[in-house]
Design a protein around this motif. Structure first.
Motif, mmCIF file in Angstrom:
data_model
loop_
_atom_site.group_PDB
_atom_site.id
_atom_site.type_symbol
_atom_site.label_atom_id
_atom_site.label_comp_id
_atom_site.label_asym_id
_atom_site.label_seq_id
_atom_site.Cartn_x
_atom_site.Cartn_y
_atom_site.Cartn_z
ATOM 1 N N THR A 43 0.776 -1.237 -0.120
ATOM 2 C CA THR A 43 -0.044 -0.053 0.122
ATOM 3 C C THR A 43 0.705 1.314 -0.021
ATOM 4 O O THR A 43 0.669 2.014 -0.526
ATOM 5 N N ASP A 158 -6.112 -1.196 -4.806
ATOM 6 C CA ASP A 158 -5.467 -1.755 -3.498
ATOM 7 C C ASP A 158 -6.275 -2.681 -2.970
ATOM 8 O O ASP A 158 -7.456 -2.462 -2.377
ATOM 9 N N GLU A 159 -6.008 -4.046 -3.195
ATOM 10 C CA GLU A 159 -6.887 -5.155 -2.720
ATOM 11 C C GLU A 159 -8.360 -4.871 -3.255
ATOM 12 O O GLU A 159 -9.075 -4.861 -1.899
#
Ligand SMILES: Nc1ncnc2c1ncn2[C@@H]1O[C@H](COP(=O)(O)OP(=O)(O)O)[C@@H](O)[C@H]1O
Ligand SMILES: [Mg+2]
Length: 348
Positions: A43, A158-159
């Motif tokens: 991240t 991000d995910e």
């Protein structure tokens, strides 16, 4: 051109190094996946590219331009976050239209474009709802639609699928892949899920403790992991990793003896994937009592106990045997054997 280049980028929080001296080029149009366990710096890397986090050292370029000091809103990047980041007081329509509104498009222009995108992600019937009236999967699609409503130079994700249930995750994975094929936008995708990485990526950067340990195509990472960490991280069920020695051209461990093409030495780890092991008749290369049998549908995962370690093979779906009964396995004729130095963890 939307190539993204990180040159000697480092991020420190006080004396803690979150991302260590990282150089990485994300090619125009590719999906590069940052893969690694929680806390490895994925991240942080992403946020530095987006401009949401200062860079302690190094430079980031988009195309030829150094963007270290460029505000996030001027970077022509769209982000999808794990928690969606939708505006709760706005309808689906207005959430999706928001980036266009910021850029001064008229209401007619916005609505036309939103309808087009909403069809693509199957939200056409839900445009009047608010986020609280949607399921997780629907919210996720709104976040995605908002990111693709204008075509940015770069997507950062991000995910984005990690809050979805398993079935929807698989469907959305295919959606994302299809979308990338259609739009061709340079994408950096963060996940801790190796299967997601394998299926989506043009290249995977495997990260550990702020470092990239391997950067390659999914295929090469799967077939030639550089060290024990990557070997154990990629693949499901995981690669079997067995400690032993190489003696007279054979890998030897208690209950295990396998011919290998390598010079004699002590303290090695042999890696072999479950799909590279099969049942043997009589005494096989690996022998031990059955510890567990798991039917997955198209196969049975056969786990045998060998001393302190468990070894898993992918066997036929119709395989049956009593618990603790003796079982013999051997490498398949085309099995790929991986050898690692036990101390350094590096591939031999
Ligand atoms: N604002 C911060 N202050 C201090 N440490 C942080 C901060 N943000 C992240 N970290 C640390 O940096 C490391 C990397 O975090 P992160 O990039 O979020 O990991 P990942 O996304 O791979 O799970 C973690 O150890 C995390 O605790
Ligand atoms: Mg993270």
């Amino acid at each position: 051109m939307a190539q993204v280049k990180l040159v000697d980028v480092e991020k420190r929080y006080g004396s803690f190094v979150a991302v260590a001296n990282q150089s990485l080029t994300i090619e125009d149009g590719e999906i590069l996946v940052l893969l690694g366990p929680s806390g490895c710096g994925k991240t942080t890397t992403m946020r530095m590219i987006a401009g949401l986090e200062d860079i302690t050292e190094g430079d980031i370029f988009i195309g030829e331009e150094r963007i270290n000091d460029k505000p996030p809103k001027d970077r022509d990047i769209a982000m999808v976050f794990q928690n969606y980041g939708l505006y709760p007081h706005m309808t689906v329509n207005d959430n999706i239209a928001y980036p266009l509104k910021l850029r001064g498009q008229s209401k007619e222009q916005r609505n036309a474009r939103v309808r087009e995108i909403a069809e693509k992600v199957e939200l056409g019937a839900l445009l009047h709802r608010r986020p609280s009236e949607l399921s997780g999967g629907q919210r996720q699609r709104v976040a995605l639609a908002r990111a693709i409503v204008r075509t940015p130079s770069i997507f950062l994700m991000d995910e984005p699928l990690s809050n979805l249930d398993a079935k929807l995750r698989v469907t959305m994975r295919a959606e994302l892949k299809h979308l990338h094929h259609e739009l061709g936008v340079t994408t950096v995708y963060v996940t801790h899920d190796q299967m997601e990485a394998m299926t989506l990526a043009s290249r995977i950067a495997v990260m550990r403790d702020g470092h990239i340990v391997q950067l390659d195509t999914p295929k090469n990472i799967y077939s030639n992991p550089v060290d024990l960490f990557v070997a154990g991280f990629i693949g499901s069920p995981s690669m079997n990793l067995i400690e032993g020695t190489i003696t007279k051209g054979r890998f030897e461990a208690p209950g295990v003896s396998i011919k290998v093409e390598a010079a004699d030495r002590g303290d090695v780890v042999l890696g072999i994937r479950p799909e590279n092991l099969e049942l043997a008749t009589g005494k096989g290369a690996i022998n031990g009592p059955i510890y567990a049998l798991e039917l997955t549908g198209d196969a049975t995962l056969i786990t045998i106990r060998e001393g302190a370690s468990l070894i898993c093979a992918r066997g036929p779906a119709d395989f049956e045997a009593a618990m603790n009964s003796p079982c013999s396995l051997k490498p398949t004729s085309d099995a790929k054997l991986h050898l690692f130095d036990k101390t350094s963890g590096q591939r031999i």
